[in-house]
Design an enzyme around this catalytic site. Structure first.
Site, PDB file in Angstrom:
ATOM      1  CG  ASP A  65      -1.745   7.600   1.125  1.00 56.99           C
ATOM      2  OD1 ASP A  65      -1.542   8.790   1.362  1.00 56.99           O
ATOM      3  OD2 ASP A  65      -1.889   7.148  -0.036  1.00 56.99           O
ATOM      4  CG  ASP A 112      -1.766   1.180   1.388  1.00 59.77           C
ATOM      5  OD1 ASP A 112      -2.327   1.627   0.379  1.00 59.77           O
ATOM      6  OD2 ASP A 112      -1.894   1.693   2.517  1.00 59.77           O
ATOM      7  CG  ASP A 140      -2.056   1.849   6.561  1.00 57.52           C
ATOM      8  OD1 ASP A 140      -2.083   1.709   5.321  1.00 57.52           O
ATOM      9  OD2 ASP A 140      -2.563   2.823   7.142  1.00 57.52           O
TER      10      ASP A 140
END
Length: 273
Positions: free
Chosen positions: A40, A38, A218
């Site tokens: 961000d 990922d 996250d």
């Protein structure tokens, strides 16, 4: 399609250097390492506004090094042009909009699933603009138009001002034909149904030849891909400073730890593990 969240547990926290040793040791001689990440909150610390996000210190160098010895993919909800501007010069593939499109290392772009019709997306944009006119945007609401979907951010909005506006926005997004509404960290995202990170990673695994998949993420949007990596015999790595439930089997603290993991993986594979 993997929109439903998988079964979760509490992933064990690992030092990134030790995790790199474990992953490299798991590679069979006939396998190539497939690392999907990922953006961000994983490669970049979370920023108040999406446009303010920058890669963690050393991330570009670590991605460059790992991309020379492994198959690296940035798998993000961001728009394709945005991601190309951020990481397009690096030796990796880019999967954008939660799995809608993929940019290959040679610059070719292919669709992984169908998107909205232009008319349907234009209608949603108009409805959102009615709910969030200039005075609402001044409160901190951010409408991110990805061209193939929308993201409504409220990280900068005062807590007491988020509801009931967020509920109204959610209903408008849910009414979009062929759409799926994904909730993330201070964001509501409208994406095409079927464009999710789990399905995208499954496609990458199926078309990559023998590979050991590692997914690093996250947010809730990453959970289907974390589960896919685990189900395919690989490793799901949650990026979180605090213990929480996830489909991942292991956890590292933050984007700085991700950079350390990537650099250590590159070094282990370059040296023959």
């Amino acid at each position: 399609m993997t929109d439903l969240l998988p079964e979760t547990h509490r992933p064990a926290r690992r030092a990134p250097e030790d995790l790199a040793v474990s992953i490299a040791a798991s590679l069979r001689p006939d396998q190539r390492l497939l690392v999907a990440l990922d953006h961000d909150g994983t490669l970049s610390p979370i920023a108040p506004r999406p446009q303010d996000a920058v890669l963690a210190l050393g991330a570009s160098e670590a991605l460059e090094a790992l991309g020379q010895v492994a198959d690296v993919v940035v798998l993000s909800g961001r728009g394709l042009d945005d991601l190309v501007d951020r990481v397009g010069r690096l030796p990796l593939r880019i999967v954008s909009e939660h799995g809608l499109r993929m940019r290959h290392r040679d610059g070719r772009v292919t669709a992984l699933t169908d998107g909205f019709t232009p008319e349907a997306l234009a209608d949603v944009r108009d409805r959102v603009a009615t709910l969030l006119p200039a005075d609402r945007l001044a409160e901190g609401w951010i409408v991110e138009d990805k061209g193939v979907g929308l993201a409504i951010h409220h990280r900068l909005v005062a807590d007491e001002a988020v509801e009931p506006m967020l509920s109204a926005v959610r209903e408008v997004l849910r009414a979009a034909p062929g759409g799926h509404v994904q909730e993330g960290k201070a964001v509501l995202e409208l994406r095409a149904a079927g464009a999710d990170k789990g399905s995208a990673l499954a496609h990458l695994i199926a078309t990559s030849g023998p590979a050991l998949p590692v997914m690093v993420g996250d947010d809730l949007t990453d959970e289907p891909a974390l589960a896919t990596a685990e189900a395919e015999g690989g490793v799901g790595v949650l990026v979180a400073s605090e213990d929480r439930a996830s489909a991942a089997s292991v956890r590292v603290a933050d984007p700085d730890a991700v950079v350390t993991l990537l650099a250590a993986l590159a070094e282990r594979i370059r040296r023959g593990r």
